[in-house]
Design a protein around this motif. Sequence first.
Motif, PDB file in Angstrom:
ATOM      1  N   ILE A  46    -131.000 -25.998   4.106  1.00  0.00           N
ATOM      2  CA  ILE A  46    -130.635 -25.468   5.426  1.00  0.00           C
ATOM      3  C   ILE A  46    -130.160 -26.598   6.345  1.00  0.00           C
ATOM      4  N   ILE A  47    -130.868 -27.714   6.317  1.00  0.00           N
ATOM      5  CA  ILE A  47    -130.462 -28.871   7.125  1.00  0.00           C
ATOM      6  C   ILE A  47    -129.078 -29.363   6.674  1.00  0.00           C
ATOM      7  N   GLU A  48    -128.857 -29.333   5.374  1.00  0.00           N
ATOM      8  CA  GLU A  48    -127.546 -29.709   4.836  1.00  0.00           C
ATOM      9  C   GLU A  48    -126.451 -28.777   5.365  1.00  0.00           C
ATOM     10  N   TYR A  49    -126.742 -27.484   5.410  1.00  0.00           N
ATOM     11  CA  TYR A  49    -125.772 -26.527   5.966  1.00  0.00           C
ATOM     12  C   TYR A  49    -125.442 -26.879   7.415  1.00  0.00           C
ATOM     13  N   GLY A  50    -126.472 -27.243   8.176  1.00  0.00           N
ATOM     14  CA  GLY A  50    -126.259 -27.608   9.569  1.00  0.00           C
ATOM     15  C   GLY A  50    -125.396 -28.841   9.723  1.00  0.00           C
ATOM     16  N   LYS A  51    -125.640 -29.835   8.888  1.00  0.00           N
ATOM     17  CA  LYS A  51    -124.829 -31.065   8.950  1.00  0.00           C
ATOM     18  C   LYS A  51    -123.384 -30.784   8.558  1.00  0.00           C
ATOM     19  N   GLU A  52    -123.211 -29.873   7.613  1.00  0.00           N
ATOM     20  CA  GLU A  52    -121.843 -29.476   7.239  1.00  0.00           C
ATOM     21  C   GLU A  52    -121.126 -28.821   8.423  1.00  0.00           C
ATOM     22  N   LEU A  53    -121.875 -28.032   9.184  1.00  0.00           N
ATOM     23  CA  LEU A  53    -121.298 -27.415  10.382  1.00  0.00           C
ATOM     24  C   LEU A  53    -120.862 -28.483  11.385  1.00  0.00           C
ATOM     25  N   LEU A  54    -121.701 -29.472  11.578  1.00  0.00           N
ATOM     26  CA  LEU A  54    -121.389 -30.555  12.514  1.00  0.00           C
ATOM     27  C   LEU A  54    -120.186 -31.381  12.064  1.00  0.00           C
ATOM     28  N   ASP A  55    -119.922 -31.381  10.776  1.00  0.00           N
ATOM     29  CA  ASP A  55    -118.824 -32.184  10.228  1.00  0.00           C
ATOM     30  C   ASP A  55    -117.534 -31.394  10.034  1.00  0.00           C
ATOM     31  N   LYS A  56    -117.516 -30.130  10.469  1.00  0.00           N
ATOM     32  CA  LYS A  56    -116.322 -29.318  10.283  1.00  0.00           C
ATOM     33  C   LYS A  56    -115.124 -29.941  11.010  1.00  0.00           C
ATOM     34  N   PRO A  57    -113.937 -29.854  10.427  1.00  0.00           N
ATOM     35  CA  PRO A  57    -112.750 -30.378  11.104  1.00  0.00           C
ATOM     36  C   PRO A  57    -112.441 -29.562  12.359  1.00  0.00           C
TER      37      PRO A  57
END
Length: 235
Positions: free
Chosen positions: A93-104
């Motif tokens: 879940i934390i990984e999903y959140g970091k992916e959101l923060l890294d979206k272009p």
Amino acid sequence: MLNNKIPNLKVIAFDADDTLFVNEPYFQETEEKFCGLMRDYLSHQDISQELFRIEIDNLKIYGYGIKAYILSMIEAAMKISNNTISVEVIEKIIEYGKELLDKPIELLDGVEETLQTLHGKYKLVVATKGDLLDQRRKLHNSGLGKYFHHIEVMSDKQEQDYADLLKRLEIKPEEFFMIGNSLKSDVLPVLALGGYAVHIPFHTTWAHEKIDHKVEHKNFAAFEKITDILPLLGT
């Protein structure tokens, strides 16, 4: 319905997410992954509803933004699993959140053209909700920061929040023009104060931002795309 040039206008404010750049589809994509992660416990619909309920309950504590969403996903996972969820799932879940923060950053059509046209003619500001650090990052990475005189990341968008913003900007409501994709957050509070507002719909809207009635007001207009506001502003 607003259809004439606005006299005495000084400040034009823009919402950020889904008005300047894409946001909600990324959250929906993350929710799909979260529901898939928890599929052994409940149906997709039930998981989605539980997550939404927890998000709304947590707004008064965490506010808006991706970090608040991560915490709500973790809480939802714990409740859905009756506190049996593994550390590995929490890490995912934390990984999903970091992916959101890294979206272009994906600018919406006509945004930069509109800002270029209005820049120097009016004082342009951003008035948005969310996490301060994340919103400033997105504005910086988008290249749009140079157009704005002021960036206001608001804890909420109620009448009082806008009244406080107008006070900081030292303007009257009739000198303020708000543009956004949410009738609930970007339009209704501004109209209630006596300002002007334009709705630019986005193809998908978070359920919390939806209203069930039409807006009819002399200071209001709705357009399909952001460049449609330019004739109204005499440009």
